[in-house]
Design an enzyme around this catalytic site. Sequence first.
Site, mmCIF file in Angstrom:
data_model
loop_
_atom_site.group_PDB
_atom_site.id
_atom_site.type_symbol
_atom_site.label_atom_id
_atom_site.label_comp_id
_atom_site.label_asym_id
_atom_site.label_seq_id
_atom_site.Cartn_x
_atom_site.Cartn_y
_atom_site.Cartn_z
ATOM 1 N N SER A 144 0.798 -1.217 0.000
ATOM 2 C CA SER A 144 0.000 0.000 0.000
ATOM 3 C C SER A 144 0.842 1.283 0.000
ATOM 4 O O SER A 144 1.679 1.469 -0.872
ATOM 5 C CB SER A 144 -0.940 -0.063 1.209
ATOM 6 O OG SER A 144 -1.796 1.018 1.242
ATOM 7 N N THR A 150 -0.173 -1.403 12.706
ATOM 8 C CA THR A 150 0.762 -1.674 11.608
ATOM 9 C C THR A 150 2.211 -1.306 11.938
ATOM 10 O O THR A 150 3.107 -1.602 11.172
ATOM 11 C CB THR A 150 0.371 -0.856 10.356
ATOM 12 O OG1 THR A 150 0.476 0.527 10.691
ATOM 13 C CG2 THR A 150 -1.044 -1.170 9.905
HETATM 14 C C1 16G Z 1 -4.248 -0.227 7.680
HETATM 15 C C2 16G Z 1 -5.740 -0.262 7.421
HETATM 16 C C3 16G Z 1 -6.318 1.134 7.465
HETATM 17 C C4 16G Z 1 -5.996 1.785 8.792
HETATM 18 C C5 16G Z 1 -4.514 1.731 9.066
HETATM 19 C C6 16G Z 1 -4.247 2.148 10.492
HETATM 20 C C7 16G Z 1 -6.900 -1.788 5.938
HETATM 21 C C8 16G Z 1 -7.011 -2.329 4.552
HETATM 22 N N1 16G Z 1 -5.987 -0.842 6.110
HETATM 23 O O1 16G Z 1 -3.570 0.458 6.682
HETATM 24 O O2 16G Z 1 -7.705 1.026 7.315
HETATM 25 O O3 16G Z 1 -6.413 3.124 8.803
HETATM 26 O O4 16G Z 1 -4.058 0.385 8.927
HETATM 27 O O5 16G Z 1 -2.911 1.987 10.780
HETATM 28 O O6 16G Z 1 -7.605 -2.198 6.844
HETATM 29 P P1 16G Z 1 -2.392 2.073 12.267
HETATM 30 O O7 16G Z 1 -3.084 0.988 13.070
HETATM 31 O O8 16G Z 1 -0.920 1.869 12.153
HETATM 32 O O9 16G Z 1 -2.743 3.435 12.766
HETATM 33 MG MG MG Z 2 -3.693 1.282 0.299
#
Ligand code: 16G
Ligand code: MG
Length: 543
Positions: free
Chosen positions: A64, A501
């Site tokens: 992404s 993430t």
């Molecule tokens: C991922 C999620 C996105 C979310 C982000 C938060 C999907 C396909 N993507 O990219 O929706 O806003 O994580 O990231 O679900 P964080 O937990 O690191 O803040």
């Molecule tokens: Mg994306």
Amino acid sequence: MDADVITNFIKLHSHLPKTFLRYGTAGFRSKAEHIYHTIFRVGLVAVLRSKQTKSTIGVMITASHNPEEDNGVKLIDPLGEMLAPAWEEHATRLALAEEDELQSVVSDICQKEVVNLQHDAFIVIGRDTRPSSEKLAKSLIDCVTVLGGQYYDYGLVTTPQLHYMTCCRNTHENYGVATVEGYYQKLSKAFVELTKQATSQRDGHMCLKIDCANGIGALKLKEMKRYFPACLVMHIDKDGTKGRLNHLCGADFVKVHQKPPVGLEMKPNERCCSFDGDADRIVYYYNDAAGRFHLLDGDKIAILIGSFLKELLVRMGQTLTMAVVQTAYANGSSTGYLEATLKLPVCCAKTGVKHLHHKAKEFDIGVYFEANGHGTVLFSKAAEEKIRHQAKEEKDNRKREAATMFENTIDLINQTVGDAISDMLLIEAILALKNFTIQQWDAMYTDLPNRQLKVKVADRRIIETTDEERRVVTPPKLQERIDELTKNYKLARAFVRPSGTEDAVRVYAEADTQENADELAHEVSLAVYHLAGGVGAEPMPVA
Ligand code: 16G
Ligand code: MG
């Protein structure tokens, strides 16, 4: 799956360095060199899930908005949705299993999930433009083949395109034709039909500059261009011919830094938008005549789409249930506007597409958007039938016209997942139909100044939240402290949550002025640092 198959499967990847990745909000994601082992295990999960559901399963290779050297892989369920939560756990178990445990883990999952191993498996594969993606796709194909599954490789596609293909294949192409051309034709036809009544097409209202984050979005938009009417003028920028993927550009960069992509030329009041690296997010923006930057993020998009759909429903005389789903990151002004002005119910869901998607399904019409620009609209089957019926049978011209517009809107939207191309076309259509400039759209409400920060702690899992991530449960004193700090500012709100993430705790604050939002965010991040085991230097004050 007999012992021989598992042995051959292990042979394929046992030489690759093993890593300890878990299936998170965005699937498995890491530096590309850490994904090679995991991709084989993902192939195994996909084959099992396909046998269990007797359906085609999608596997998308992308990281992404993350840097070009990263990569990742995620699975797509039969109706184009995110993988079911129970299977996220199975995926993690299979990814982490030692070779000598693999057979028993597979048996255990098959028993729990009632997987008939004799059943066929069919996997569709897609990848983004990262240099590592092609080799990963090849490994995946080897894996599916050795496990006796069949596959179709779509090659370079956007993430939402692969979600669409998966859904088409599992609905006997009721949803659309399962080819890239089928996707282009479905969306462009709906767009042309929907914008027929727009008077603004002639005076250049559908003129847009697009930052494609040097990714797959540029390739696909260029392919799609010939399907569009001449009145839609797209200037494709950051198309990958010069810069690196997601480097100083793309939707995430623009949203996080609240500034335009580096090197993008913007005339005053020119309408611009940014995709992310796999084209499932979009944000809009412009510079006003005084050179001030204005961002129109997922919240503004939800409001534009929500108000448009609501107006159509009123004209149609329909009483379908409709709501907007946001996350804790939604700007307080946007929530207020939805409730007080548009009189639309608002729900809050946890961060991550699957949570919003799930919530949105509770309504006839569920609009969902994360502030970061990921979102779409879902329509219940009953609502869709009602609307299509009215578009055909309604005697009252005005009502029938509105129902036809609604029907075309449904066809223009990718209901499987947020889709930058589909969202962009819908936004352009709505602006043209309302005869709205980006400034008029922006003026619907004013965002509260806000700030996001992140804090490094020893173990981010120490932070547990409740109320859709809006309040902290542990460590016990932290919420109390956040409440105390927030009280000192006007129109203020703040929350913290562990990232899904990244190894960090995220902090969000909003208040009446930028200085106050910055100050509150900084104070809250210090509280996290002191009460939740911060490591490294203390979080820096923000400028
Ligand atoms: C991922 C999620 C996105 C979310 C982000 C938060 C999907 C396909 N993507 O990219 O929706 O806003 O994580 O990231 O679900 P964080 O937990 O690191 O803040
Ligand atoms: Mg994306």
